[in-house]
Scaffold this motif. Structure first.
Motif, PDB file in Angstrom:
ATOM      1  N   ALA A 113     -25.703 -15.011  13.568  1.00 52.36           N
ATOM      2  CA  ALA A 113     -26.315 -14.735  14.871  1.00 52.36           C
ATOM      3  C   ALA A 113     -27.683 -15.404  14.988  1.00 52.36           C
ATOM      4  CB  ALA A 113     -26.435 -13.233  15.078  1.00 52.36           C
ATOM      5  N   LEU A 114     -28.471 -15.339  13.932  1.00 55.68           N
ATOM      6  CA  LEU A 114     -29.809 -15.927  13.962  1.00 55.68           C
ATOM      7  C   LEU A 114     -29.762 -17.447  13.979  1.00 55.68           C
ATOM      8  CD1 LEU A 114     -31.629 -13.571  11.422  1.00 55.68           C
ATOM      9  CD2 LEU A 114     -31.942 -13.628  13.906  1.00 55.68           C
ATOM     10  N   CYS A 115     -28.782 -18.029  13.287  1.00 50.42           N
ATOM     11  CA  CYS A 115     -28.704 -19.491  13.184  1.00 50.42           C
ATOM     12  C   CYS A 115     -28.175 -20.155  14.453  1.00 50.42           C
ATOM     13  CB  CYS A 115     -27.837 -19.899  11.995  1.00 50.42           C
ATOM     14  SG  CYS A 115     -28.654 -19.681  10.412  1.00 50.42           S
ATOM     15  N   SER A 116     -27.719 -19.377  15.419  1.00 49.52           N
ATOM     16  CA  SER A 116     -27.370 -19.981  16.699  1.00 49.52           C
ATOM     17  C   SER A 116     -28.641 -20.447  17.420  1.00 49.52           C
ATOM     18  CB  SER A 116     -26.593 -18.993  17.573  1.00 49.52           C
ATOM     19  OG  SER A 116     -27.388 -17.873  17.903  1.00 49.52           O
ATOM     20  N   PHE A 117     -29.806 -19.989  16.938  1.00 50.20           N
ATOM     21  CA  PHE A 117     -31.103 -20.489  17.409  1.00 50.20           C
ATOM     22  C   PHE A 117     -31.535 -21.601  16.445  1.00 50.20           C
ATOM     23  CE2 PHE A 117     -35.831 -20.157  17.590  1.00 50.20           C
ATOM     24  CZ  PHE A 117     -35.988 -20.457  18.935  1.00 50.20           C
ATOM     25  N   PRO A 118     -31.586 -22.851  16.909  1.00 49.59           N
ATOM     26  CA  PRO A 118     -31.781 -23.989  16.000  1.00 49.59           C
ATOM     27  C   PRO A 118     -32.974 -23.871  15.061  1.00 49.59           C
ATOM     28  CG  PRO A 118     -31.157 -24.778  18.176  1.00 49.59           C
ATOM     29  CD  PRO A 118     -31.385 -23.296  18.305  1.00 49.59           C
ATOM     30  N   ASP A 119     -34.105 -23.333  15.520  1.00 50.51           N
ATOM     31  CA  ASP A 119     -35.291 -23.259  14.661  1.00 50.51           C
ATOM     32  C   ASP A 119     -35.079 -22.388  13.428  1.00 50.51           C
ATOM     33  OD1 ASP A 119     -36.508 -24.840  16.495  1.00 50.51           O
ATOM     34  OD2 ASP A 119     -37.937 -23.348  17.220  1.00 50.51           O
ATOM     35  N   ASN A 120     -34.123 -21.486  13.488  1.00 51.04           N
ATOM     36  CA  ASN A 120     -33.884 -20.596  12.343  1.00 51.04           C
ATOM     37  C   ASN A 120     -33.064 -21.262  11.237  1.00 51.04           C
ATOM     38  OD1 ASN A 120     -35.276 -18.390  13.337  1.00 51.04           O
ATOM     39  ND2 ASN A 120     -33.497 -17.536  14.395  1.00 51.04           N
ATOM     40  N   ARG A 121     -32.404 -22.360  11.542  1.00 48.07           N
ATOM     41  CA  ARG A 121     -31.537 -22.984  10.535  1.00 48.07           C
ATOM     42  C   ARG A 121     -32.342 -23.495   9.352  1.00 48.07           C
ATOM     43  NH1 ARG A 121     -28.258 -26.070  15.371  1.00 48.07           N
ATOM     44  NH2 ARG A 121     -27.374 -24.146  16.237  1.00 48.07           N
ATOM     45  N   LYS A 122     -33.456 -24.138   9.629  1.00 50.83           N
ATOM     46  CA  LYS A 122     -34.310 -24.629   8.537  1.00 50.83           C
ATOM     47  C   LYS A 122     -34.836 -23.459   7.711  1.00 50.83           C
ATOM     48  CE  LYS A 122     -38.247 -27.646   7.516  1.00 50.83           C
ATOM     49  NZ  LYS A 122     -38.875 -26.699   6.573  1.00 50.83           N
ATOM     50  N   ARG A 123     -35.188 -22.366   8.382  1.00 47.99           N
ATOM     51  CA  ARG A 123     -35.675 -21.196   7.660  1.00 47.99           C
ATOM     52  C   ARG A 123     -34.621 -20.667   6.699  1.00 47.99           C
ATOM     53  NH1 ARG A 123     -37.626 -19.334  13.327  1.00 47.99           N
ATOM     54  NH2 ARG A 123     -39.845 -19.898  13.342  1.00 47.99           N
ATOM     55  N   VAL A 124     -33.380 -20.628   7.157  1.00 47.36           N
ATOM     56  CA  VAL A 124     -32.294 -20.129   6.310  1.00 47.36           C
ATOM     57  C   VAL A 124     -32.046 -21.082   5.139  1.00 47.36           C
ATOM     58  CG1 VAL A 124     -29.831 -19.567   6.244  1.00 47.36           C
ATOM     59  CG2 VAL A 124     -31.225 -18.832   8.189  1.00 47.36           C
ATOM     60  N   THR A 177     -37.927 -14.216  17.523  1.00 42.17           N
ATOM     61  CA  THR A 177     -38.849 -13.214  16.990  1.00 42.17           C
ATOM     62  C   THR A 177     -38.427 -12.758  15.598  1.00 42.17           C
ATOM     63  OG1 THR A 177     -39.312 -12.429  19.238  1.00 42.17           O
ATOM     64  CG2 THR A 177     -39.889 -10.960  17.414  1.00 42.17           C
ATOM     65  N   ILE A 178     -37.144 -12.456  15.433  1.00 40.35           N
ATOM     66  CA  ILE A 178     -36.644 -11.992  14.138  1.00 40.35           C
ATOM     67  C   ILE A 178     -36.735 -13.103  13.099  1.00 40.35           C
ATOM     68  CG2 ILE A 178     -34.605 -11.162  12.892  1.00 40.35           C
ATOM     69  CD1 ILE A 178     -33.711  -9.877  15.585  1.00 40.35           C
ATOM     70  N   GLY A 179     -36.347 -14.317  13.498  1.00 39.85           N
ATOM     71  CA  GLY A 179     -36.367 -15.427  12.554  1.00 39.85           C
ATOM     72  C   GLY A 179     -37.751 -15.734  12.024  1.00 39.85           C
ATOM     73  N   SER A 180     -38.758 -15.560  12.870  1.00 40.50           N
ATOM     74  CA  SER A 180     -40.130 -15.866  12.449  1.00 40.50           C
ATOM     75  C   SER A 180     -40.802 -14.682  11.768  1.00 40.50           C
ATOM     76  CB  SER A 180     -40.973 -16.293  13.664  1.00 40.50           C
ATOM     77  OG  SER A 180     -41.047 -15.251  14.622  1.00 40.50           O
ATOM     78  N   TYR A 181     -40.131 -13.533  11.739  1.00 37.41           N
ATOM     79  CA  TYR A 181     -40.742 -12.348  11.122  1.00 37.41           C
ATOM     80  C   TYR A 181     -40.766 -12.526   9.604  1.00 37.41           C
ATOM     81  CZ  TYR A 181     -42.124  -7.500  10.555  1.00 37.41           C
ATOM     82  OH  TYR A 181     -42.834  -6.377  10.255  1.00 37.41           O
ATOM     83  N   PRO A 182     -41.913 -12.259   8.960  1.00 29.17           N
ATOM     84  CA  PRO A 182     -42.005 -12.445   7.504  1.00 29.17           C
ATOM     85  C   PRO A 182     -40.923 -11.668   6.750  1.00 29.17           C
ATOM     86  CG  PRO A 182     -44.165 -12.030   8.454  1.00 29.17           C
ATOM     87  CD  PRO A 182     -43.179 -11.803   9.559  1.00 29.17           C
ATOM     88  N   ASP A 183     -40.175 -12.372   5.926  1.00 33.77           N
ATOM     89  CA  ASP A 183     -39.195 -11.796   5.008  1.00 33.77           C
ATOM     90  C   ASP A 183     -37.883 -11.361   5.651  1.00 33.77           C
ATOM     91  OD1 ASP A 183     -38.719 -11.425   2.279  1.00 33.77           O
ATOM     92  OD2 ASP A 183     -38.893  -9.250   2.478  1.00 33.77           O
ATOM     93  N   ALA A 184     -37.714 -11.527   6.974  1.00 30.91           N
ATOM     94  CA  ALA A 184     -36.462 -11.094   7.595  1.00 30.91           C
ATOM     95  C   ALA A 184     -35.283 -11.913   7.067  1.00 30.91           C
ATOM     96  CB  ALA A 184     -36.552 -11.199   9.114  1.00 30.91           C
ATOM     97  N   ILE A 185     -35.369 -13.232   7.160  1.00 33.17           N
ATOM     98  CA  ILE A 185     -34.280 -14.085   6.693  1.00 33.17           C
ATOM     99  C   ILE A 185     -34.150 -14.033   5.171  1.00 33.17           C
ATOM    100  CG2 ILE A 185     -33.584 -16.512   6.458  1.00 33.17           C
ATOM    101  CD1 ILE A 185     -34.382 -16.897   9.380  1.00 33.17           C
ATOM    102  N   PRO A 186     -35.247 -14.096   4.402  1.00 34.32           N
ATOM    103  CA  PRO A 186     -35.097 -13.951   2.946  1.00 34.32           C
ATOM    104  C   PRO A 186     -34.421 -12.646   2.542  1.00 34.32           C
ATOM    105  CG  PRO A 186     -37.269 -14.824   3.446  1.00 34.32           C
ATOM    106  CD  PRO A 186     -36.646 -14.455   4.762  1.00 34.32           C
ATOM    107  N   CYS A 203     -28.212 -29.263  10.846  1.00 38.99           N
ATOM    108  CA  CYS A 203     -29.570 -29.725  10.558  1.00 38.99           C
ATOM    109  C   CYS A 203     -29.564 -30.558   9.280  1.00 38.99           C
ATOM    110  CB  CYS A 203     -30.551 -28.563  10.447  1.00 38.99           C
ATOM    111  SG  CYS A 203     -30.379 -27.524   8.983  1.00 38.99           S
ATOM    112  N   ARG A 204     -30.457 -31.503   9.201  1.00 42.34           N
ATOM    113  CA  ARG A 204     -30.466 -32.441   8.074  1.00 42.34           C
ATOM    114  C   ARG A 204     -30.643 -31.731   6.745  1.00 42.34           C
ATOM    115  NH1 ARG A 204     -34.338 -37.833   7.433  1.00 42.34           N
ATOM    116  NH2 ARG A 204     -33.599 -38.400   5.343  1.00 42.34           N
ATOM    117  N   GLY A 205     -31.545 -30.751   6.712  1.00 45.81           N
ATOM    118  CA  GLY A 205     -31.768 -30.025   5.470  1.00 45.81           C
ATOM    119  C   GLY A 205     -30.516 -29.317   4.993  1.00 45.81           C
ATOM    120  N   GLY A 206     -29.760 -28.765   5.929  1.00 46.43           N
ATOM    121  CA  GLY A 206     -28.512 -28.095   5.564  1.00 46.43           C
ATOM    122  C   GLY A 206     -27.506 -29.058   4.973  1.00 46.43           C
TER     123      GLY A 206
END
Length: 369
Positions: free
Chosen positions: A240-251, A208-217, A281-284
Motif C-alpha cells: 500500500a505504501l509503495c504505490s506512492f513512488p517516493d516510498n519505494r526508495k525508502r523501502v 505521511t506514513i512513509g516519511s514517519y521515522p521508523d514506520a517502514i523499517p 525504481c532504479r535502486g530496487g
C-alpha cells in the motif's frame, strides 16, 4: 471569553473560532467556509504550507477538534448523533473517556464498541464525532496488553470510514502504531500493520506514513521476523505504501529486497507484488540483480503462483532483463521463453500481455547477441 480559547481553535484564514473544522490534504485544519472560499477563488495551494493541491481537494472533517471546541460551549454544536435512542453507545463512550473509569471498565467498553462498530458505518461515525479517539489512543499507550489490542481493533474499525483516515493520522495514531509494530504482542503487531494499510488508502497518508521515522523499517523488520500472519500483513502494508513512488526508495534502503525475495520463496505471494512496485525504481532493480537466486524464485512463481503472482513475476523479470545482460542470460537458461509461450494462451489479459512483452525482450536481445 473567546479570547481565552486556544489559538488552534481559530481558523488560520479568518482567525475566527471554527464551527466546522476540516483537514486539507496538506494536513492543516481550516474552517470549512473559509477554505472553501479560498478554493472557490481558484487557489490550488495550501494557504499555510503552499503545498500544491489537486484540482478537487478533499476536505476531511476534523471531528476531534470540533468536539473539543464544542466542549468549551463557545460554538453551538450541532445536534449530537448520539441521541436519547442510543443510550448504550453513549454509555460505552462515556465510560471510555472518563478519567475515573477503571481499566476493566474501559476494556469492557472497548470490547463492545469493537463489536458494534465492525459492520455499522453510522456507529463508526458516532464514535469519532464524540471525540473519543484521544481516549482510545490513551488505551494504546497504557501498557495494558488487553487494552492495547482492543483499542487497536477499534481504531481499525474507525479507519474504515474514509473521512476518518486523515483525522486519525492527524491525531497521532501513526506514532502508536509504529511503537507497537516493534514491541507489541503478536496480535497487536498484525493489527497495527493492517491499520497502516487501511490508513494508506488516502494518498496524503501514504506520504505521511512513509516519511514517519521508523514506520517502514518497523514493517520490514516484521516481514523478516514475524509469524505468517504478521508477515502477510506487513507485506500488504508495504505494498500500500509503495504505490506512492517516493516510498519505494525508502523501502529499498531498509534492506527489504533480499527479505522480500526470501518471503516469495517461502510462499508469501504478497511479497512478489511489493517487488513488482520496487522494480519500478532504479535502486530496487539494482538490489534485485544482486540477490542470488532471485531469478529462480521468480521463475518458480511462474509455474506455481496465483494469477496475480504470475503477472507480477513476468513484469519483474522483464524489467530486470531490460537492464542486465546477466539476468537476461539466466532467464534464457531457465527456459522462460517456453513458459511464456504457454502463458500467452492464459485467460488473463494482463498475464498474456506481460508474457508477450517478456518474449519480445528475450528474442530481441538474443538476436543482438
Amino acid at each position: 471569553m473567546a479570547s481565552k480559547l486556544p489559538d488552534d481553535f481559530r481558523c488560520p484564514i479568518s482567525l475566527e473560532i471554527m464551527s466546522d473544522p476540516v483537514i486539507l490534504q496538506s494536513g492543516h485544519t481550516f474552517d470549512r467556509v473559509s477554505i472553501q472560499r479560498w478554493l472557490d477563488s481558484g487557489n490550488r495551494t495550501c494557504p499555510i504550507s503552499k503545498i500544491p493541491l489537486p484540482e478537487n481537494p478533499s476536505l476531511i472533517p476534523n471531528h476531534a477538534l470540533r468536539s473539543l471546541i464544542s466542549n468549551y460551549a463557545l460554538v453551538s454544536p450541532q445536534k449530537s448523533c448520539l441521541g436519547t435512542d442510543d443510550e448504550q453507545p453513549v454509555a460505552l463512550i462515556s465510560a471510555l473517556v472518563s478519567r475515573s473509569s477503571s481499566p476493566e471498565l474501559k476494556l469492557g467498553s472497548l470490547i463492545r464498541l469493537v463489536r458494534v462498530t465492525k459492520r455499522d458505518s453510522s456507529l463508526r461515525r458516532r464514535v469519532t464525532e464524540s471525540g473519543a479517539v484521544p481516549a482510545v489512543l490513551d488505551c494504546v499507550d497504557s501498557g495494558n496488553l488487553c487494552l492495547q489490542e482492543k483499542a487497536l481493533s477499534l481504531l481499525l474499525n474507525l479507519s474504515l470510514e474514509d473521512d476518518n483516515k486523515v483525522g486519525l493520522v492527524a491525531d497521532g495514531v501513526v506514532r502508536r502504531i509504529v511503537r507497537l509494530l516493534r514491541i507489541g504482542s503478536s496480535d497487536c503487531r498484525a493489527v497495527a500493520a493492517t491499520l497502516l494499510t487501511s490508513l494508506a488508502v488516502v494518498e496524503v497518508n501514504k506520504a505521511t506514513i512513509g516519511s514517519y521515522p521508523d514506520a517502514i523499517p518497523a514493517l520490514v523488520s516484521l516481514l523478516r521476523n514475524g509469524n505468517n500472519r504478521e508477515r502477510k500483513e506487513a507485506a500488504t502494508a508495504l505494498y500500500a505504501l509503495c504505490s506512492f513512488p517516493d516510498n519505494r526508495k525508502r523501502v529499498v534502503d531498509c534492506g527489504s529486497v533480499p527479505i522480500l525475495v526470501q518471503a516469495v520463496d517461502s510462499g508469501l505471494e504478497r511479497a512478489v507484488e511489493v517487488l513488482g512496485l520496487l522494480v519500478k525504481c532504479r535502486g530496487g532493480r539494482d538490489e534485485m540483480i544482486k540477490v542470488s537466486g532471485c531469478v529462480k524464485v521468480l521463475v518458480n512463481v511462474l509455474g506455481k503462483g496465483s494469477a496475480k503472482g504470475i503477472q507480477y513475476a513476468l513484469f519483474i523479470l522483464n524489467c530486470l532483463c531490460c537492464c542486465s545482460r546477466e539476468i537476461l542470460d539466466e532467464v534464457g537458461r531457465e527456459g522462460v521463453i517456453e513458459i511464456c509461450l504457454n502463458l500467452m494462451e492464459d485467460e488473463g489479459e494482463k498475464i498474456r500481455r506481460n508474457a508477450a512483452n517478456l518474449v519480445r525482450t528475450l528474442h530481441g536481445n538474443s538476436m543482438l547477441a
